[in-house]
Design a protein around this motif. Structure first.
Motif, PDB file in Angstrom:
ATOM      1  N   ARG A   1       0.838  -1.191   0.000  1.00 58.59           N
ATOM      2  CA  ARG A   1       0.000   0.000   0.000  1.00 58.59           C
ATOM      3  C   ARG A   1       0.873   1.240   0.000  1.00 58.59           C
ATOM      4  N   SER A   2       0.346   2.295  -0.603  1.00 59.46           N
ATOM      5  CA  SER A   2       1.014   3.586  -0.514  1.00 59.46           C
ATOM      6  C   SER A   2       0.933   4.081   0.923  1.00 59.46           C
ATOM      7  N   LYS A   3       1.963   4.755   1.391  1.00 62.81           N
ATOM      8  CA  LYS A   3       1.956   5.327   2.732  1.00 62.81           C
ATOM      9  C   LYS A   3       1.241   6.673   2.762  1.00 62.81           C
ATOM     10  N   ILE A   4       0.750   7.107   1.601  1.00 63.48           N
ATOM     11  CA  ILE A   4      -0.026   8.338   1.482  1.00 63.48           C
ATOM     12  C   ILE A   4      -1.408   7.974   0.946  1.00 63.48           C
ATOM     13  N   ALA A   5      -2.466   8.506   1.566  1.00 68.27           N
ATOM     14  CA  ALA A   5      -3.823   8.235   1.097  1.00 68.27           C
ATOM     15  C   ALA A   5      -4.020   8.811  -0.299  1.00 68.27           C
ATOM     16  N   VAL A   6      -4.718   8.064  -1.149  1.00 63.97           N
ATOM     17  CA  VAL A   6      -4.890   8.485  -2.544  1.00 63.97           C
ATOM     18  C   VAL A   6      -5.619   9.824  -2.640  1.00 63.97           C
ATOM     19  N   GLU A   7      -6.443  10.152  -1.635  1.00 65.46           N
ATOM     20  CA  GLU A   7      -7.173  11.420  -1.659  1.00 65.46           C
ATOM     21  C   GLU A   7      -6.236  12.623  -1.652  1.00 65.46           C
ATOM     22  N   GLY A   8      -4.985  12.419  -1.228  1.00 61.57           N
ATOM     23  CA  GLY A   8      -4.047  13.533  -1.156  1.00 61.57           C
ATOM     24  C   GLY A   8      -3.146  13.686  -2.361  1.00 61.57           C
ATOM     25  N   PHE A   9      -3.169  12.710  -3.282  1.00 59.55           N
ATOM     26  CA  PHE A   9      -2.221  12.716  -4.395  1.00 59.55           C
ATOM     27  C   PHE A   9      -2.289  14.003  -5.220  1.00 59.55           C
TER      28      PHE A   9
END
Length: 218
Positions: free
Chosen positions: A5-13
């Motif tokens: 998993r990405s360590k950053i939520a996709v909502e923030g990309f």
């Protein structure tokens, strides 16, 4: 094998990318101070949208914190989104520096969801539970106990995100959504549950045990 998993939520990309590009462009234009501000904003936004892994206690009788933050309310309260009855209630305030990924407190099934538009009072106030914009989710456990999770927008937070759909089978500790930039999560539990968290506790979503099913079997 579990997919990384990405360590950053996709909502923030998108927000992170836009701020990063603006910081780079302003640096090329020689606007050093503005570039520095945008670079700091980029790193802070990435920090806000962080999505760390959590070690969830899987005891079937344990209730896990649905969010990172500070416990600001505990007691009995009237749940008026679905069940229209008094229940055990705990409110968790998420400051702008807390991780804003929300996680499921129990294993069960999504029975219903309900969005209610509203105001944007400060999320730590008791008025926020009744007056603010919110998204409530009714969960039924394997023991047929029903509880309600309420994601509440705050003074700064203006967007509630939920990944859940009616009929979903969900697992304790699973990510189910987020609220952007400062918010609150309320949890309403049946009377068979005992809240063990206390006012002022700092809890970790997906990890901290905040209550137990009384008389439950392990």
């Amino acid at each position: 094998m579990t997919k990384p998993r990405s360590k950053i939520a996709v909502e923030g990309f998108t927000m992170i990318a836009v701020l990063g590009v603006l910081a780079w462009v302003t640096a090329l234009l020689g606007l050093s101070f503005l570039s520095l501000i945008l670079a700091v904003a980029t790193f802070f936004t990435a920090y806000f949208f962080r999505d760390p892994d959590r070690e969830t206690p899987m005891d079937p009788n344990a209730v896990i914190a649905p969010a990172d933050g500070k416990v600001v309310e505990i007691g009995r309260a009237f749940e008026d989104n679905f069940l229209n009855q008094e229940m055990m209630h705990i409110g968790i305030f998420l400051s702008i520096t807390d991780c804003h990924i929300n996680r499921l407190p129990v294993t069960g099934r999504v029975i219903s969801t309900k969005y209610t538009p509203g105001q944007f009072n400060k999320a730590y106030s008791s008025a926020a539970s009744k007056e603010n914009e919110k998204l409530a989710t009714l969960i039924e456990t394997e023991d047929k106990e029903q509880m309600v999770i309420v994601q509440i927008a705050g003074f700064i937070a203006r967007r509630i995100v939920s990944y859940l759909k009616v009929g979903d089978i969900v697992e304790k500790g699973e990510r189910f959504g987020m609220i952007k930039f400062g918010s609150r999560v309320d949890l309403y539990l049946p009377n068979r549950y005992e809240i063990t968290a206390v006012l002022g506790d700092k809890v970790i979503g997906g990890e901290t045990i905040i209550g137990w099913l009384k008389g439950g079997e392990a």
